[in-house]
Motif scaffolding. Structure first.
Motif, PDB file in Angstrom:
ATOM      1  N   THR A  63     123.215 -65.247 -18.874  1.00 19.01           N
ATOM      2  CA  THR A  63     123.258 -65.088 -19.995  1.00 19.01           C
ATOM      3  C   THR A  63     124.018 -66.114 -21.117  1.00 19.01           C
ATOM      4  N   PHE A  64     125.391 -66.896 -20.310  1.00 24.47           N
ATOM      5  CA  PHE A  64     126.022 -67.886 -20.726  1.00 24.47           C
ATOM      6  C   PHE A  64     125.019 -68.924 -21.164  1.00 24.47           C
ATOM      7  N   VAL A  65     124.125 -69.330 -20.180  1.00 29.67           N
ATOM      8  CA  VAL A  65     123.944 -70.726 -20.664  1.00 29.67           C
ATOM      9  C   VAL A  65     122.326 -70.111 -21.496  1.00 29.67           C
ATOM     10  N   GLY A  66     121.638 -68.839 -21.824  1.00 30.12           N
ATOM     11  CA  GLY A  66     121.369 -68.549 -22.511  1.00 30.12           C
ATOM     12  C   GLY A  66     121.964 -68.966 -23.981  1.00 30.12           C
ATOM     13  N   MET A  67     123.091 -67.963 -23.980  1.00 25.85           N
ATOM     14  CA  MET A  67     123.305 -68.241 -24.903  1.00 25.85           C
ATOM     15  C   MET A  67     123.816 -69.274 -25.842  1.00 25.85           C
ATOM     16  N   ARG A  68     124.527 -69.604 -25.654  1.00 27.59           N
ATOM     17  CA  ARG A  68     125.161 -71.589 -25.460  1.00 27.59           C
ATOM     18  C   ARG A  68     124.276 -72.770 -25.762  1.00 27.59           C
ATOM     19  N   THR A  69     122.455 -72.263 -25.562  1.00 31.71           N
ATOM     20  CA  THR A  69     121.866 -72.568 -26.015  1.00 31.71           C
ATOM     21  C   THR A  69     121.110 -72.107 -27.131  1.00 31.71           C
ATOM     22  N   CYS A  70     120.135 -70.839 -27.120  1.00 32.46           N
ATOM     23  CA  CYS A  70     119.824 -70.125 -27.774  1.00 32.46           C
ATOM     24  C   CYS A  70     120.260 -69.142 -29.221  1.00 32.46           C
ATOM     25  N   GLY A  71     121.963 -68.575 -28.497  1.00 30.20           N
ATOM     26  CA  GLY A  71     122.175 -67.492 -29.307  1.00 30.20           C
ATOM     27  C   GLY A  71     121.666 -66.220 -28.850  1.00 30.20           C
ATOM     28  N   VAL A  72     121.780 -65.243 -29.170  1.00 33.01           N
ATOM     29  CA  VAL A  72     122.168 -64.116 -28.738  1.00 33.01           C
ATOM     30  C   VAL A  72     120.050 -63.515 -27.680  1.00 33.01           C
ATOM     31  N   LEU A  73     118.743 -64.319 -28.879  1.00 35.30           N
ATOM     32  CA  LEU A  73     117.410 -64.414 -28.112  1.00 35.30           C
ATOM     33  C   LEU A  73     118.244 -65.276 -26.296  1.00 35.30           C
ATOM     34  N   GLY A  74     118.267 -66.333 -26.532  1.00 35.97           N
ATOM     35  CA  GLY A  74     118.466 -67.332 -25.978  1.00 35.97           C
ATOM     36  C   GLY A  74     119.054 -65.880 -24.669  1.00 35.97           C
ATOM     37  N   ALA A  75     120.306 -65.496 -24.721  1.00 32.25           N
ATOM     38  CA  ALA A  75     120.816 -65.098 -23.831  1.00 32.25           C
ATOM     39  C   ALA A  75     119.582 -63.627 -23.178  1.00 32.25           C
ATOM     40  N   ILE A  76     118.933 -63.375 -23.707  1.00 34.01           N
ATOM     41  CA  ILE A  76     118.417 -61.570 -23.446  1.00 34.01           C
ATOM     42  C   ILE A  76     116.885 -62.398 -23.006  1.00 34.01           C
ATOM     43  N   ILE A  77     116.073 -64.092 -23.215  1.00 37.40           N
ATOM     44  CA  ILE A  77     115.467 -64.711 -22.836  1.00 37.40           C
ATOM     45  C   ILE A  77     115.740 -64.986 -21.468  1.00 37.40           C
ATOM     46  N   ALA A  78     117.814 -66.170 -20.740  1.00 34.23           N
ATOM     47  CA  ALA A  78     117.280 -66.270 -20.039  1.00 34.23           C
ATOM     48  C   ALA A  78     117.224 -65.693 -18.733  1.00 34.23           C
ATOM     49  N   THR A  79     118.429 -63.972 -19.287  1.00 37.23           N
ATOM     50  CA  THR A  79     118.632 -63.087 -18.744  1.00 37.23           C
ATOM     51  C   THR A  79     117.422 -62.731 -17.896  1.00 37.23           C
ATOM     52  N   LEU A  80     116.881 -62.397 -18.770  1.00 35.49           N
ATOM     53  CA  LEU A  80     115.264 -61.241 -18.228  1.00 35.49           C
ATOM     54  C   LEU A  80     114.589 -62.269 -16.987  1.00 35.49           C
ATOM     55  N   GLY A  81     114.698 -63.814 -17.473  1.00 29.17           N
ATOM     56  CA  GLY A  81     114.289 -64.878 -16.058  1.00 29.17           C
ATOM     57  C   GLY A  81     114.460 -64.459 -15.030  1.00 29.17           C
ATOM     58  N   ILE A  82     115.621 -64.136 -15.552  1.00 25.25           N
ATOM     59  CA  ILE A  82     116.576 -64.549 -13.876  1.00 25.25           C
ATOM     60  C   ILE A  82     116.622 -63.456 -13.218  1.00 25.25           C
ATOM     61  N   VAL A  83     116.122 -62.393 -13.458  1.00 23.84           N
ATOM     62  CA  VAL A  83     116.182 -61.059 -12.490  1.00 23.84           C
ATOM     63  C   VAL A  83     114.001 -60.616 -13.000  1.00 23.84           C
ATOM     64  N   LEU A  84     113.684 -60.946 -13.413  1.00 22.86           N
ATOM     65  CA  LEU A  84     112.327 -60.033 -13.164  1.00 22.86           C
ATOM     66  C   LEU A  84     112.160 -61.071 -12.009  1.00 22.86           C
ATOM     67  N   PRO A  85     112.262 -62.689 -11.357  1.00 27.38           N
ATOM     68  CA  PRO A  85     111.096 -62.640 -10.229  1.00 27.38           C
ATOM     69  C   PRO A  85     112.062 -61.181  -8.720  1.00 27.38           C
ATOM     70  N   SER A  86     113.388 -61.538  -8.593  1.00 26.87           N
ATOM     71  CA  SER A  86     114.042 -60.091  -7.513  1.00 26.87           C
ATOM     72  C   SER A  86     112.882 -58.953  -8.213  1.00 26.87           C
ATOM     73  N   PHE A  87     113.001 -58.282  -9.411  1.00 26.23           N
ATOM     74  CA  PHE A  87     112.370 -57.076  -9.656  1.00 26.23           C
ATOM     75  C   PHE A  87     111.588 -57.003  -9.045  1.00 26.23           C
ATOM     76  N   ILE A  88     109.802 -58.130  -9.282  1.00 28.70           N
ATOM     77  CA  ILE A  88     109.120 -57.989  -9.423  1.00 28.70           C
ATOM     78  C   ILE A  88     109.012 -57.713  -7.581  1.00 28.70           C
ATOM     79  N   ILE A  89     109.299 -58.943  -7.179  1.00 28.10           N
ATOM     80  CA  ILE A  89     109.277 -59.097  -4.999  1.00 28.10           C
ATOM     81  C   ILE A  89     109.844 -58.076  -4.737  1.00 28.10           C
ATOM     82  N   ILE A  90     111.298 -57.395  -4.760  1.00 31.15           N
ATOM     83  CA  ILE A  90     111.488 -55.818  -4.555  1.00 31.15           C
ATOM     84  C   ILE A  90     110.852 -54.941  -4.584  1.00 31.15           C
ATOM     85  N   LEU A  91     110.480 -54.530  -6.257  1.00 35.96           N
ATOM     86  CA  LEU A  91     109.028 -53.278  -5.846  1.00 35.96           C
ATOM     87  C   LEU A  91     108.239 -53.695  -4.858  1.00 35.96           C
TER      88      LEU A  91
END
Lengths: 188, 187
Positions: A63-91
Protein backbone atom coordinates in the motif's frame (compact mmCIF):
# COMPACT_ATOMS: atom_id res chain seq x y z
CA UNK A 1 1.73 2.19 -17.82
CA UNK A 2 3.24 2.80 -14.39
CA UNK A 3 0.11 1.23 -12.90
CA UNK A 4 0.58 -1.94 -14.94
CA UNK A 5 4.24 -2.12 -13.94
CA UNK A 6 3.26 -1.60 -10.31
CA UNK A 7 0.64 -4.34 -10.49
CA UNK A 8 2.98 -6.82 -12.18
CA UNK A 9 5.83 -6.06 -9.77
CA UNK A 10 3.68 -6.76 -6.72
CA UNK A 11 2.06 -9.76 -8.37
CA UNK A 12 5.56 -11.16 -8.79
CA UNK A 13 6.51 -10.32 -5.21
CA UNK A 14 3.29 -11.89 -3.90
CA UNK A 15 3.83 -15.05 -5.91
CA UNK A 16 7.44 -15.58 -4.82
CA UNK A 17 7.54 -14.44 -1.21
CA UNK A 18 7.90 -17.30 1.21
CA UNK A 19 8.22 -16.69 4.92
CA UNK A 20 6.46 -13.37 5.44
CA UNK A 21 7.17 -9.67 5.15
CA UNK A 22 10.89 -9.56 5.92
CA UNK A 23 11.67 -11.94 3.09
CA UNK A 24 9.99 -9.41 0.81
CA UNK A 25 12.41 -6.59 1.53
CA UNK A 26 15.13 -7.83 -0.80
CA UNK A 27 12.60 -8.24 -3.60
CA UNK A 28 10.89 -4.86 -3.16
CA UNK A 29 14.30 -3.26 -3.04
CA UNK A 30 15.34 -4.77 -6.37
CA UNK A 31 12.09 -3.75 -8.07
CA UNK A 32 12.12 -0.24 -6.63
CA UNK A 33 15.72 0.23 -7.71
CA UNK A 34 15.04 -1.01 -11.23
CA UNK A 35 11.98 1.20 -11.66
CA UNK A 36 13.27 4.16 -9.66
CA UNK A 37 10.20 4.19 -7.43
CA UNK A 38 11.86 4.98 -4.12
CA UNK A 39 15.17 5.54 -2.42
CA UNK A 40 16.84 3.14 0.00
CA UNK A 41 16.04 5.51 2.87
CA UNK A 42 12.35 5.57 1.98
CA UNK A 43 12.29 1.79 1.86
CA UNK A 44 13.79 1.51 5.34
CA UNK A 45 11.27 4.06 6.63
CA UNK A 46 8.44 2.01 5.11
CA UNK A 47 9.65 -1.09 6.90
CA UNK A 48 9.58 0.84 10.19
CA UNK A 49 6.09 2.19 9.55
CA UNK A 50 4.80 -1.20 8.44
CA UNK A 51 6.12 -2.66 11.68
CA UNK A 52 4.39 -0.05 13.80
CA UNK A 53 0.99 -0.12 12.11
CA UNK A 54 -1.48 -3.01 12.37
CA UNK A 55 -1.91 -5.61 9.64
CA UNK A 56 0.31 -7.85 7.54
CA UNK A 57 3.73 -6.33 6.75
CA UNK A 58 3.38 -7.25 3.08
CA UNK A 59 0.06 -5.44 2.63
CA UNK A 60 1.33 -2.40 4.50
CA UNK A 61 4.43 -2.17 2.32
CA UNK A 62 2.52 -2.69 -0.92
CA UNK A 63 0.00 0.00 0.00
CA UNK A 64 2.83 2.37 0.92
CA UNK A 65 4.84 1.90 -2.26
CA UNK A 66 1.69 2.09 -4.41
CA UNK A 67 0.51 5.25 -2.71
CA UNK A 68 3.91 6.91 -3.04
CA UNK A 69 4.23 5.98 -6.69
CA UNK A 70 0.72 6.60 -8.04
CA UNK A 71 -1.59 7.84 -5.29
CA UNK A 72 -4.75 6.03 -4.18
CA UNK A 73 -5.13 4.12 -7.44
CA UNK A 74 -1.52 2.95 -7.14
CA UNK A 75 -2.16 1.79 -3.58
CA UNK A 76 -5.20 -0.23 -4.69
CA UNK A 77 -3.35 -1.77 -7.63
CA UNK A 78 -0.24 -2.70 -5.61
CA UNK A 79 -2.32 -4.22 -2.80
CA UNK A 80 -4.42 -6.17 -5.29
CA UNK A 81 -1.20 -7.42 -6.88
CA UNK A 82 0.25 -8.69 -3.64
CA UNK A 83 -2.99 -10.38 -2.54
CA UNK A 84 -4.02 -12.05 -5.79
CA UNK A 85 -1.39 -14.83 -6.05
CA UNK A 86 -1.98 -15.93 -2.44
CA UNK A 87 -5.71 -15.90 -2.96
CA UNK A 88 -5.65 -18.01 -6.10
CA UNK A 89 -3.02 -20.47 -4.86
CA UNK A 90 -4.80 -21.04 -1.55
CA UNK A 91 -8.15 -21.59 -3.28
CA UNK A 92 -6.58 -24.30 -5.43
CA UNK A 93 -4.84 -25.92 -2.45
CA UNK A 94 -7.98 -25.76 -0.30
CA UNK A 95 -9.74 -27.83 -2.95
CA UNK A 96 -7.14 -30.59 -3.04
CA UNK A 97 -5.91 -30.19 0.51
CA UNK A 98 -5.00 -33.74 1.58
CA UNK A 99 -2.84 -34.40 -1.46
CA UNK A 100 -0.82 -31.23 -0.93
CA UNK A 101 -0.18 -31.92 2.73
CA UNK A 102 1.30 -35.37 2.20
CA UNK A 103 3.18 -34.59 -0.99
CA UNK A 104 6.88 -35.45 -0.76
CA UNK A 105 7.61 -32.96 -3.55
CA UNK A 106 6.26 -30.07 -1.47
CA UNK A 107 8.45 -31.16 1.45
CA UNK A 108 11.49 -31.26 -0.82
CA UNK A 109 10.82 -27.84 -2.29
CA UNK A 110 10.33 -26.39 1.20
CA UNK A 111 13.65 -27.86 2.36
CA UNK A 112 15.30 -25.68 -0.27
CA UNK A 113 13.12 -22.60 0.24
CA UNK A 114 13.42 -22.21 4.01
CA UNK A 115 17.20 -21.71 4.06
CA UNK A 116 16.93 -19.51 0.95
CA UNK A 117 14.60 -17.19 2.86
CA UNK A 118 17.17 -16.95 5.67
CA UNK A 119 19.83 -16.00 3.12
CA UNK A 120 17.58 -13.38 1.55
CA UNK A 121 16.73 -11.75 4.87
CA UNK A 122 20.50 -11.71 5.46
CA UNK A 123 20.91 -9.89 2.15
CA UNK A 124 18.24 -7.36 3.20
CA UNK A 125 20.13 -6.86 6.45
CA UNK A 126 23.36 -6.11 4.58
CA UNK A 127 21.75 -3.59 2.25
CA UNK A 128 19.89 -1.84 5.07
CA UNK A 129 23.18 -1.66 7.02
CA UNK A 130 24.77 0.12 4.08
CA UNK A 131 21.87 2.59 3.89
CA UNK A 132 21.81 3.35 7.58
CA UNK A 133 25.50 3.59 8.36
CA UNK A 134 27.12 4.44 5.04
CA UNK A 135 24.58 6.53 3.08
CA UNK A 136 27.33 8.17 1.06
CA UNK A 137 29.62 5.18 0.67
CA UNK A 138 32.13 3.53 2.95
CA UNK A 139 35.00 5.86 3.78
CA UNK A 140 37.31 6.72 6.69
CA UNK A 141 35.50 10.02 7.33
CA UNK A 142 32.32 8.14 8.28
CA UNK A 143 34.02 6.69 11.33
CA UNK A 144 35.00 10.12 12.63
CA UNK A 145 31.43 11.44 12.67
CA UNK A 146 29.59 11.46 16.01
CA UNK A 147 26.34 10.51 14.28
CA UNK A 148 27.80 7.19 13.15
CA UNK A 149 28.74 6.16 16.69
CA UNK A 150 25.45 7.33 18.18
CA UNK A 151 23.49 5.24 15.69
CA UNK A 152 25.80 2.29 16.14
CA UNK A 153 25.10 2.51 19.90
CA UNK A 154 21.37 2.81 19.20
CA UNK A 155 21.54 -0.26 16.97
CA UNK A 156 23.28 -2.23 19.75
CA UNK A 157 20.66 -1.21 22.34
CA UNK A 158 17.68 -1.91 20.08
CA UNK A 159 19.14 -5.28 19.14
CA UNK A 160 19.32 -6.30 22.80
CA UNK A 161 15.74 -5.08 23.31
CA UNK A 162 14.49 -6.93 20.23
CA UNK A 163 16.06 -10.18 21.41
CA UNK A 164 14.55 -9.65 24.86
CA UNK A 165 11.20 -9.72 23.07
CA UNK A 166 10.37 -6.07 23.72
CA UNK A 167 7.50 -5.08 21.43
CA UNK A 168 8.66 -3.53 18.10
CA UNK A 169 6.43 -0.48 18.59
CA UNK A 170 8.14 0.36 21.87
CA UNK A 171 11.55 -0.08 20.23
CA UNK A 172 10.58 2.21 17.36
CA UNK A 173 9.21 4.90 19.68
CA UNK A 174 12.38 4.79 21.80
CA UNK A 175 14.67 5.11 18.78
CA UNK A 176 12.57 7.96 17.37
CA UNK A 177 13.08 9.89 20.61
CA UNK A 178 16.83 9.17 20.58
CA UNK A 179 16.97 10.20 16.91
CA UNK A 180 15.33 13.55 17.70
CA UNK A 181 17.69 14.11 20.64
CA UNK A 182 20.77 13.23 18.60
CA UNK A 183 19.64 15.32 15.63
CA UNK A 184 19.25 18.47 17.71
CA UNK A 185 22.25 17.69 19.91
CA UNK A 186 24.58 17.38 16.93
CA UNK A 187 22.92 20.23 15.06
CA UNK A 188 22.49 18.12 11.92
CA UNK B 1 -26.07 -12.88 11.02
CA UNK B 2 -25.04 -13.82 7.51
CA UNK B 3 -21.95 -16.04 7.66
CA UNK B 4 -20.07 -14.14 4.97
CA UNK B 5 -20.64 -10.85 6.72
CA UNK B 6 -19.49 -12.46 9.96
CA UNK B 7 -16.29 -13.67 8.26
CA UNK B 8 -15.66 -10.19 6.94
CA UNK B 9 -16.11 -8.54 10.34
CA UNK B 10 -14.06 -11.17 12.19
CA UNK B 11 -11.09 -10.85 9.85
CA UNK B 12 -11.39 -7.08 9.81
CA UNK B 13 -11.03 -7.15 13.57
CA UNK B 14 -8.00 -9.45 13.29
CA UNK B 15 -6.46 -7.20 10.62
CA UNK B 16 -7.02 -4.05 12.64
CA UNK B 17 -5.47 -5.32 15.85
CA UNK B 18 -2.47 -7.37 14.77
CA UNK B 19 0.90 -5.75 15.01
CA UNK B 20 4.00 -7.45 13.69
CA UNK B 21 2.74 -9.44 10.73
CA UNK B 22 1.32 -12.87 10.09
CA UNK B 23 2.96 -14.81 12.91
CA UNK B 24 1.37 -12.48 15.44
CA UNK B 25 -2.00 -13.13 13.80
CA UNK B 26 -2.04 -16.88 14.27
CA UNK B 27 -3.11 -16.98 17.94
CA UNK B 28 -5.80 -14.38 17.23
CA UNK B 29 -7.19 -16.38 14.31
CA UNK B 30 -7.17 -19.49 16.47
CA UNK B 31 -9.14 -17.81 19.23
CA UNK B 32 -11.74 -16.22 16.97
CA UNK B 33 -12.28 -19.07 14.54
CA UNK B 34 -12.11 -22.06 16.93
CA UNK B 35 -13.21 -20.78 20.31
CA UNK B 36 -15.56 -17.89 19.62
CA UNK B 37 -17.18 -18.80 16.30
CA UNK B 38 -16.53 -22.55 16.29
CA UNK B 39 -16.17 -22.55 12.50
CA UNK B 40 -13.23 -24.97 12.48
CA UNK B 41 -11.56 -27.28 15.00
CA UNK B 42 -8.01 -27.07 16.38
CA UNK B 43 -6.64 -29.72 14.02
CA UNK B 44 -8.03 -27.95 10.96
CA UNK B 45 -6.56 -24.62 12.07
CA UNK B 46 -3.08 -26.02 12.67
CA UNK B 47 -3.15 -27.60 9.19
CA UNK B 48 -4.20 -24.26 7.73
CA UNK B 49 -1.35 -22.47 9.50
CA UNK B 50 1.20 -25.01 8.24
CA UNK B 51 0.00 -24.63 4.66
CA UNK B 52 -0.14 -20.84 4.91
CA UNK B 53 3.51 -20.87 5.91
CA UNK B 54 4.54 -23.16 3.09
CA UNK B 55 2.76 -21.37 0.25
CA UNK B 56 3.88 -18.08 -1.27
CA UNK B 57 2.44 -14.78 -0.16
CA UNK B 58 1.72 -13.08 3.16
CA UNK B 59 0.82 -15.64 5.85
CA UNK B 60 -2.11 -13.53 7.06
CA UNK B 61 -3.74 -13.48 3.65
CA UNK B 62 -3.15 -17.18 3.05
CA UNK B 63 -4.76 -18.02 6.39
CA UNK B 64 -7.72 -15.68 5.84
CA UNK B 65 -8.44 -17.06 2.37
CA UNK B 66 -8.18 -20.63 3.63
CA UNK B 67 -10.44 -20.16 6.68
CA UNK B 68 -12.97 -18.24 4.56
CA UNK B 69 -13.07 -20.98 1.93
CA UNK B 70 -13.40 -23.82 4.47
CA UNK B 71 -16.16 -21.98 6.30
CA UNK B 72 -18.24 -20.59 3.49
CA UNK B 73 -16.81 -21.42 0.07
CA UNK B 74 -15.56 -18.96 -2.55
CA UNK B 75 -17.57 -15.99 -1.32
CA UNK B 76 -16.35 -16.68 2.21
CA UNK B 77 -12.73 -16.64 0.95
CA UNK B 78 -13.34 -13.26 -0.73
CA UNK B 79 -14.94 -11.76 2.37
CA UNK B 80 -12.29 -12.98 4.82
CA UNK B 81 -9.43 -11.78 2.57
CA UNK B 82 -11.07 -8.40 2.04
CA UNK B 83 -11.61 -8.13 5.78
CA UNK B 84 -7.98 -8.81 6.70
CA UNK B 85 -6.60 -6.40 4.08
CA UNK B 86 -8.98 -3.45 4.52
CA UNK B 87 -7.77 -2.04 7.88
CA UNK B 88 -4.11 -2.08 6.75
CA UNK B 89 -5.01 -0.46 3.49
CA UNK B 90 -7.00 2.37 5.06
CA UNK B 91 -4.53 3.06 7.85
CA UNK B 92 -1.49 3.07 5.56
CA UNK B 93 -3.18 5.23 2.93
CA UNK B 94 -3.96 7.79 5.59
CA UNK B 95 -0.45 7.72 7.10
CA UNK B 96 1.18 7.90 3.71
CA UNK B 97 -0.81 11.01 2.76
CA UNK B 98 0.12 12.76 6.00
CA UNK B 99 3.72 11.51 6.01
CA UNK B 100 4.68 13.28 2.81
CA UNK B 101 4.06 16.60 4.52
CA UNK B 102 5.43 15.46 7.87
CA UNK B 103 8.79 14.33 6.59
CA UNK B 104 9.79 17.88 5.72
CA UNK B 105 9.45 18.76 9.42
CA UNK B 106 12.79 18.67 11.21
CA UNK B 107 11.97 16.54 14.31
CA UNK B 108 10.20 13.99 12.11
CA UNK B 109 13.28 13.74 9.92
CA UNK B 110 15.46 13.21 13.00
CA UNK B 111 13.03 10.65 14.39
CA UNK B 112 13.30 8.60 11.21
CA UNK B 113 17.07 8.77 11.35
CA UNK B 114 16.91 7.07 14.74
CA UNK B 115 14.24 4.63 13.62
CA UNK B 116 16.44 3.40 10.76
CA UNK B 117 18.93 2.01 13.25
CA UNK B 118 16.11 0.20 15.03
CA UNK B 119 14.80 -1.34 11.82
CA UNK B 120 18.16 -2.98 11.42
CA UNK B 121 17.71 -4.57 14.85
CA UNK B 122 14.24 -5.84 13.92
CA UNK B 123 15.52 -7.39 10.69
CA UNK B 124 18.37 -9.01 12.61
CA UNK B 125 15.88 -10.55 15.01
CA UNK B 126 13.72 -11.90 12.16
CA UNK B 127 16.89 -13.32 10.62
CA UNK B 128 17.81 -15.05 13.87
CA UNK B 129 14.33 -16.53 14.30
CA UNK B 130 14.23 -17.93 10.78
CA UNK B 131 17.78 -19.22 11.12
CA UNK B 132 16.79 -21.14 14.25
CA UNK B 133 13.86 -22.75 12.48
CA UNK B 134 16.15 -24.06 9.76
CA UNK B 135 19.04 -24.92 12.09
CA UNK B 136 17.03 -27.66 13.76
CA UNK B 137 17.73 -29.90 10.78
CA UNK B 138 21.46 -29.09 10.85
CA UNK B 139 22.22 -30.26 7.35
CA UNK B 140 25.23 -28.93 5.46
CA UNK B 141 22.78 -28.71 2.57
CA UNK B 142 20.72 -26.04 4.41
CA UNK B 143 23.79 -23.99 5.30
CA UNK B 144 25.03 -24.13 1.72
CA UNK B 145 21.71 -22.81 0.41
CA UNK B 146 21.66 -20.07 3.04
CA UNK B 147 25.13 -18.87 2.07
CA UNK B 148 24.52 -19.19 -1.63
CA UNK B 149 21.24 -17.25 -1.62
CA UNK B 150 22.82 -14.54 0.53
CA UNK B 151 25.73 -14.04 -1.86
CA UNK B 152 23.54 -14.22 -4.97
CA UNK B 153 21.03 -11.63 -3.71
CA UNK B 154 23.28 -9.27 -1.77
CA UNK B 155 26.45 -9.16 -3.85
CA UNK B 156 25.73 -10.50 -7.30
CA UNK B 157 22.33 -8.73 -7.45
CA UNK B 158 20.59 -11.72 -8.96
CA UNK B 159 16.81 -11.23 -9.00
CA UNK B 160 15.39 -12.77 -5.80
CA UNK B 161 12.70 -14.55 -7.84
CA UNK B 162 15.33 -16.64 -9.61
CA UNK B 163 17.04 -17.40 -6.31
CA UNK B 164 13.71 -18.63 -4.87
CA UNK B 165 12.91 -20.78 -7.92
CA UNK B 166 16.45 -22.15 -8.03
CA UNK B 167 16.57 -23.05 -4.34
CA UNK B 168 13.11 -24.67 -4.49
CA UNK B 169 14.18 -26.81 -7.45
CA UNK B 170 17.46 -27.65 -5.77
CA UNK B 171 15.59 -28.77 -2.63
CA UNK B 172 13.26 -30.92 -4.70
CA UNK B 173 16.08 -32.64 -6.60
CA UNK B 174 18.15 -33.10 -3.45
CA UNK B 175 15.30 -34.74 -1.55
CA UNK B 176 14.51 -37.06 -4.48
CA UNK B 177 18.17 -38.14 -4.76
CA UNK B 178 18.43 -38.66 -1.00
CA UNK B 179 15.35 -40.83 -0.94
CA UNK B 180 16.84 -43.01 -3.65
CA UNK B 181 20.06 -43.43 -1.68
CA UNK B 182 18.14 -44.39 1.41
CA UNK B 183 16.14 -47.04 -0.39
CA UNK B 184 19.36 -48.38 -1.95
CA UNK B 185 20.86 -48.61 1.53
CA UNK B 186 18.09 -50.90 2.75
CA UNK B 187 18.48 -53.32 -0.16
Amino acid sequence: MVLIKLFLAFLKIGAFTFGGGYAMIAMIQAEAERQGWLTQEELVDFVALSESTPGPLAVNMATFVGMRTCGVLGAIIATLGIVLPSFIIILIIAKCFEKYEKSKAVGGIMSGLKPAVVGMIGAAFISVTRTVFFPSGISISVFSSAGFWIFLGLFAVTTVLAFKKVHPIKIIILSAVIGIGAGYGLGL
Amino acid sequence: MNKNLELFLTFMKIGAFTFGGGYAMIPLIQKEVCENKKWLNEKEISDIVAISESTPGPIAINAATFVGYKTSGFLGACMATLGVVLPSFLIISLISMILTHFQSIRPVRYAFMGIRAAVLALILKALWMMFHQVKKKKQPFSYAIMGLSLVLTAFLKIDAVFVIIGCGLFGLIWSLLNRKEQSNGTD
